[in-house]
Design an enzyme around this catalytic site. Structure first.
Site, PDB file in Angstrom:
ATOM      1  N   ASP A  39       1.190  -1.291   0.205  1.00  0.00           N
ATOM      2  CA  ASP A  39      -0.356  -0.117   0.436  1.00  0.00           C
ATOM      3  C   ASP A  39       0.806   1.121  -0.198  1.00  0.00           C
ATOM      4  O   ASP A  39       2.016   1.141  -0.236  1.00  0.00           O
ATOM      5  CB  ASP A  39      -0.854  -0.124   1.298  1.00  0.00           C
ATOM      6  CG  ASP A  39      -2.383   0.888   0.949  1.00  0.00           C
ATOM      7  OD1 ASP A  39      -3.671   0.301   0.713  1.00  0.00           O
ATOM      8  OD2 ASP A  39      -2.534   2.071   0.577  1.00  0.00           O
ATOM      9  N   ASP A  56       3.945   3.197  -4.717  1.00  0.00           N
ATOM     10  CA  ASP A  56       2.478   3.593  -4.873  1.00  0.00           C
ATOM     11  C   ASP A  56       2.583   2.914  -6.484  1.00  0.00           C
ATOM     12  O   ASP A  56       3.660   3.322  -6.615  1.00  0.00           O
ATOM     13  CB  ASP A  56       3.194   5.294  -4.689  1.00  0.00           C
ATOM     14  CG  ASP A  56       2.376   6.215  -5.667  1.00  0.00           C
ATOM     15  OD1 ASP A  56       1.397   5.902  -6.934  1.00  0.00           O
ATOM     16  OD2 ASP A  56       2.445   7.181  -5.481  1.00  0.00           O
ATOM     17  N   VAL A  57       1.466   2.633  -6.503  1.00  0.00           N
ATOM     18  CA  VAL A  57       1.449   2.151  -7.811  1.00  0.00           C
ATOM     19  C   VAL A  57       2.210   2.964  -8.856  1.00  0.00           C
ATOM     20  O   VAL A  57       2.082   2.101 -10.066  1.00  0.00           O
ATOM     21  CB  VAL A  57       0.181   0.890  -7.946  1.00  0.00           C
ATOM     22  CG1 VAL A  57       0.123   0.597  -6.982  1.00  0.00           C
ATOM     23  CG2 VAL A  57      -1.243   2.106  -8.952  1.00  0.00           C
ATOM     24  N   ASN A  83      -5.515  -3.983  -6.878  1.00  0.00           N
ATOM     25  CA  ASN A  83      -6.393  -3.464  -6.725  1.00  0.00           C
ATOM     26  C   ASN A  83      -7.110  -2.302  -6.151  1.00  0.00           C
ATOM     27  O   ASN A  83      -7.367  -1.523  -6.031  1.00  0.00           O
ATOM     28  CB  ASN A  83      -6.588  -4.001  -4.857  1.00  0.00           C
ATOM     29  CG  ASN A  83      -7.552  -3.567  -4.213  1.00  0.00           C
ATOM     30  OD1 ASN A  83      -8.781  -3.866  -4.733  1.00  0.00           O
ATOM     31  ND2 ASN A  83      -7.439  -3.206  -3.187  1.00  0.00           N
ATOM     32  N   TYR A 149     -13.210   8.494 -13.189  1.00  0.00           N
ATOM     33  CA  TYR A 149     -12.839   7.200 -12.667  1.00  0.00           C
ATOM     34  C   TYR A 149     -13.187   6.422 -13.702  1.00  0.00           C
ATOM     35  O   TYR A 149     -12.891   5.105 -13.493  1.00  0.00           O
ATOM     36  CB  TYR A 149     -13.899   7.089 -11.674  1.00  0.00           C
ATOM     37  CG  TYR A 149     -13.716   6.180 -10.927  1.00  0.00           C
ATOM     38  CD1 TYR A 149     -12.381   6.363  -9.918  1.00  0.00           C
ATOM     39  CD2 TYR A 149     -15.160   5.318 -10.314  1.00  0.00           C
ATOM     40  CE1 TYR A 149     -12.847   4.180  -9.197  1.00  0.00           C
ATOM     41  CE2 TYR A 149     -14.871   4.376 -10.157  1.00  0.00           C
ATOM     42  CZ  TYR A 149     -13.357   3.713  -8.628  1.00  0.00           C
ATOM     43  OH  TYR A 149     -13.981   2.307  -8.530  1.00  0.00           O
ATOM     44  N   LYS A 153     -11.666   3.286 -15.190  1.00  0.00           N
ATOM     45  CA  LYS A 153     -11.407   1.650 -14.835  1.00  0.00           C
ATOM     46  C   LYS A 153     -12.113   0.773 -15.689  1.00  0.00           C
ATOM     47  O   LYS A 153     -11.886   0.033 -16.447  1.00  0.00           O
ATOM     48  CB  LYS A 153     -13.096   1.678 -14.163  1.00  0.00           C
ATOM     49  CG  LYS A 153     -12.245   2.045 -12.529  1.00  0.00           C
ATOM     50  CD  LYS A 153     -11.535   1.526 -12.169  1.00  0.00           C
ATOM     51  CE  LYS A 153     -11.294   1.218 -10.891  1.00  0.00           C
ATOM     52  NZ  LYS A 153     -10.251   0.514  -9.998  1.00  0.00           N
ATOM     53  N   ALA A 182     -19.962  -0.635  -2.854  1.00  0.00           N
ATOM     54  CA  ALA A 182     -19.470  -2.082  -1.265  1.00  0.00           C
ATOM     55  C   ALA A 182     -18.704  -0.835  -0.098  1.00  0.00           C
ATOM     56  O   ALA A 182     -18.077  -0.202  -1.234  1.00  0.00           O
ATOM     57  CB  ALA A 182     -18.525  -3.097  -1.388  1.00  0.00           C
ATOM     58  N   THR A 184     -16.954   0.322   1.636  1.00  0.00           N
ATOM     59  CA  THR A 184     -15.754   0.113   1.901  1.00  0.00           C
ATOM     60  C   THR A 184     -15.141   2.206   2.307  1.00  0.00           C
ATOM     61  O   THR A 184     -16.427   2.685   1.532  1.00  0.00           O
ATOM     62  CB  THR A 184     -14.219   0.377   0.895  1.00  0.00           C
ATOM     63  OG1 THR A 184     -14.931   0.669  -0.106  1.00  0.00           O
ATOM     64  CG2 THR A 184     -15.332  -1.063   0.343  1.00  0.00           C
TER      65      THR A 184
HETATM   66  N1  LIG Z   1     -15.543   0.117  -2.367  1.00  0.00           N
HETATM   67  C1  LIG Z   1     -16.321   0.288  -4.179  1.00  0.00           C
HETATM   68  O1  LIG Z   1     -17.833  -0.053  -3.421  1.00  0.00           O
HETATM   69  C2  LIG Z   1     -15.497   0.057  -5.289  1.00  0.00           C
HETATM   70  C3  LIG Z   1     -16.715  -0.366  -5.944  1.00  0.00           C
HETATM   71  C4  LIG Z   1     -16.148  -0.702  -7.577  1.00  0.00           C
HETATM   72  C5  LIG Z   1     -14.553  -0.511  -7.550  1.00  0.00           C
HETATM   73  N2  LIG Z   1     -13.469  -0.315  -6.498  1.00  0.00           N
HETATM   74  C6  LIG Z   1     -12.305   0.002  -6.951  1.00  0.00           C
HETATM   75  O2  LIG Z   1     -11.716  -0.893  -5.677  1.00  0.00           O
HETATM   76  C7  LIG Z   1     -10.538  -0.894  -5.463  1.00  0.00           C
HETATM   77  C8  LIG Z   1     -10.061  -0.780  -3.941  1.00  0.00           C
HETATM   78  O3  LIG Z   1     -11.387   0.037  -3.454  1.00  0.00           O
HETATM   79  P1  LIG Z   1     -11.829  -0.073  -1.511  1.00  0.00           P
HETATM   80  O4  LIG Z   1     -13.118   0.599  -1.930  1.00  0.00           O
HETATM   81  O5  LIG Z   1     -11.011  -0.942  -0.813  1.00  0.00           O
HETATM   82  O6  LIG Z   1     -11.095   1.222  -1.182  1.00  0.00           O
HETATM   83  P2  LIG Z   1     -10.434   1.460  -0.222  1.00  0.00           P
HETATM   84  O7  LIG Z   1      -9.702   3.175  -0.037  1.00  0.00           O
HETATM   85  O8  LIG Z   1     -10.486   1.803   0.997  1.00  0.00           O
HETATM   86  O9  LIG Z   1      -8.603   0.939  -0.610  1.00  0.00           O
HETATM   87  C9  LIG Z   1      -7.845   1.463  -1.119  1.00  0.00           C
HETATM   88  C10 LIG Z   1      -5.873   1.200  -0.879  1.00  0.00           C
HETATM   89  O10 LIG Z   1      -6.065   1.400  -2.311  1.00  0.00           O
HETATM   90  C11 LIG Z   1      -4.524   2.227  -1.585  1.00  0.00           C
HETATM   91  N3  LIG Z   1      -4.019   3.184  -2.564  1.00  0.00           N
HETATM   92  C12 LIG Z   1      -4.915   4.838  -3.371  1.00  0.00           C
HETATM   93  N4  LIG Z   1      -4.055   5.222  -3.692  1.00  0.00           N
HETATM   94  C13 LIG Z   1      -2.465   4.147  -4.035  1.00  0.00           C
HETATM   95  C14 LIG Z   1      -1.284   4.248  -4.649  1.00  0.00           C
HETATM   96  N5  LIG Z   1      -1.480   5.711  -5.786  1.00  0.00           N
HETATM   97  N6  LIG Z   1      -0.343   3.379  -4.693  1.00  0.00           N
HETATM   98  C15 LIG Z   1      -0.888   2.622  -3.220  1.00  0.00           C
HETATM   99  N7  LIG Z   1      -1.982   1.937  -3.166  1.00  0.00           N
HETATM  100  C16 LIG Z   1      -3.104   3.449  -2.990  1.00  0.00           C
HETATM  101  C17 LIG Z   1      -5.118   3.611   0.074  1.00  0.00           C
HETATM  102  O11 LIG Z   1      -4.263   3.648   0.599  1.00  0.00           O
HETATM  103  C18 LIG Z   1      -6.614   1.995   0.508  1.00  0.00           C
HETATM  104  O12 LIG Z   1      -5.766   1.446   1.778  1.00  0.00           O
HETATM  105  C19 LIG Z   1     -10.145   0.356  -6.241  1.00  0.00           C
HETATM  106  O13 LIG Z   1      -9.709  -0.207  -7.616  1.00  0.00           O
HETATM  107  C20 LIG Z   1     -11.487   0.964  -5.890  1.00  0.00           C
HETATM  108  O14 LIG Z   1     -11.405   1.695  -7.255  1.00  0.00           O
HETATM  109  C21 LIG Z   1     -14.462   0.039  -5.039  1.00  0.00           C
END
Ligand SMILES: NC(=O)c1ccc[n+]([C@@H]2O[C@H](COP(=O)([O-])OP(=O)(O)OC[C@H]3O[C@@H](n4cnc5c(N)ncnc54)[C@H](O)[C@@H]3O)[C@@H](O)[C@H]2O)c1
Length: 253
Positions: A39, A56-57, A83, A149, A153, A182, A184
Site C-alpha cells: 500500500d 505507490d502503484v 487492487n 474514474y 476503470k 461496497a 469500504t
Molecule cells: N468500494 C467500492 O464501492 C468499489 C466499487 C468498485 C470498484 N472499487 C475499486 O476497488 C479497489 C479497492 O477500493 P476500496 O473500495 O477497497 O477502497 P479503499 O480506499 O478502502 O482501499 C484502497 C487502498 O488503495 C490504497 N491506495 C490508494 N492509492 C494508492 C497508490 N497510488 N498506491 C498504492 N496504494 C494506493 C489506499 O491507501 C487504500 O488502502 C479500487 O480499485 C476501487 O476503485 C471499489
C-alpha cells in the site's frame, strides 16, 4: 500454515491496507497463501511471514522495487491482485480538474499496467499464474459525474482483455472484477460527498445510491472478496479475459 485452495502459493495484493485489499489478504491467508502486501504506507500489524513492501502503484521505480522484493523473498508470484485505486469528487466532466483526471489515470490505469508489466514475465516463464485486476461497474458503464474514474476503470478492462489474449497460450489467466458499490472507506467518501452536495446525511445518501441497484443495497466487502478469491482459484482454470460483475444486478438492467 493454514490449509486451503492456495496453500503454498504466493499472492501479491496492492492497496492491501484497506477495503477489498485488506479483506482479500485475510481470506488468502486463511486459504494457506504466502502474502506480499503493498500500500502507500506500511500495513498495520501484518501477519507473520508476510512481506509488507510499501509502494505507490503509479510510480514505475517503486513498482519495480516491490516486485523485485517479492521475488527476492519468495522466488515467484502465483497470484497478483492489482487492487489499489482512488476515486474523485462527483462532478460534471466540465468541472473535473485536469490534475484529477491525470491522477485517476496514473493510479487506477497506469498502476495496473505497471503491476502486470512486472507480474507477467515470471508467470509466462513458468507457464502458470493468475492476475486479477480490480475495475468497477464504472469500467463497463457510463458513470455520470464520475467520468475520470470511469475512464480509468474502462482502461483496466482494456488492459485485462489485451493481456489475457497475449498470455493465454502460456497458461496464464487475467481477469477483472467489476463491483458496483461496497461499503469500504473509498465508497464512504463518495457517500459523504453526495450527502454534502445534496444536504442529506450519510444514511440517506446510502439509500439514495442503493435505489439504483436492483438488490436495493450496497455490497458487503466480503461479498465482493469471495468472488475475487473464486476468480483466482486454481480450479477456475478455463476463465480468462473476463469482467466479473459483482453488482447486485446493476449492469443487468
Ligand atoms: N468500494 C467500492 O464501492 C468499489 C466499487 C468498485 C470498484 N472499487 C475499486 O476497488 C479497489 C479497492 O477500493 P476500496 O473500495 O477497497 O477502497 P479503499 O480506499 O478502502 O482501499 C484502497 C487502498 O488503495 C490504497 N491506495 C490508494 N492509492 C494508492 C497508490 N497510488 N498506491 C498504492 N496504494 C494506493 C489506499 O491507501 C487504500 O488502502 C479500487 O480499485 C476501487 O476503485 C471499489
Amino acid at each position: 500454515m493454514a490449509d486451503g485452495r492456495f496453500t503454498g502459493q504466493v499472492v501479491l495484493i496492492t492497496g492491501a491496507a484497506s477495503g477489498f485489499g485488506a479483506e482479500a489478504a485475510r481470506r488468502f491467508a486463511a486459504e494457506g497463501a504466502r502474502l506480499v502486501l503493498s500500500d502507500l504506507d506500511p500495513i498495520a500489524d501484518p501477519p507473520i511471514d508476510v512481506l509488507d513492501h510499501p509502494a505507490d502503484v503509479s510510480d514505475a521505480d517503486q513498482m519495480a522495487a516491490l516486485h523485485e522484493a517479492a521475488l527476492d523473498r519468495f522466488g515467484q508470484i502465483d497470484v497478483a491482485i492489482n487492487n489499489a485505486g482512488i476515486g474523485h469528487d462527483l462532478a460534471p466532466l466540465t468541472d473535473i480538474p485536469v490534475e484529477a483526471f491525470d491522477r485517476m489515470m496514473a493510479v487506477n490505469a497506469r498502476g495496473v499496467f505497471l503491476g502486470m508489466k512486472h507480474q507477467l514475465p515470471g508467470m509466462i516463464a513458468r507457464k502458470s499464474g493468475v492476475i486479477l485486476n480490480v475495475s468497477s461497474a464504472a469500467g463497463l458503464l457510463g458513470a455520470s459525474h464520475l467520468s475520470a474514474y470511469a475512464a480509468s476503470k474502462h482502461a483496466v478492462v482494456g488492459l485485462t482483455r489485451a493481456a489475457a489474449d497475449e498470455v493465454a497460450r502460456a497458461g496464464v489467466r487475467v481477469n477483472a472484477v467489476c463491483p458496483s458499490f461496497a461499503a469500504t472507506p473509498l465508497f464512504n467518501e463518495m457517500a459523504d460527498d453526495i450527502a454534502t452536495k445534496r444536504g442529506m446525511d450519510r444514511e440517506t445518501a446510502y439509500t439514495h445510491i442503493a435505489a439504483r441497484i436492483p438488490m436495493r443495497r450496497v455490497a458487503r466487502v466480503e461479498e465482493v472478496v469471495q468472488a475475487m478469491v473464486w476468480a483466482c482459484d486454481p480450479a477456475n482454470s478455463f476463465m480468462t479475459g473476463q469482467t466479473i460483475s459483482i453488482d447486485g444486478g446493476l449492469t443487468a438492467v
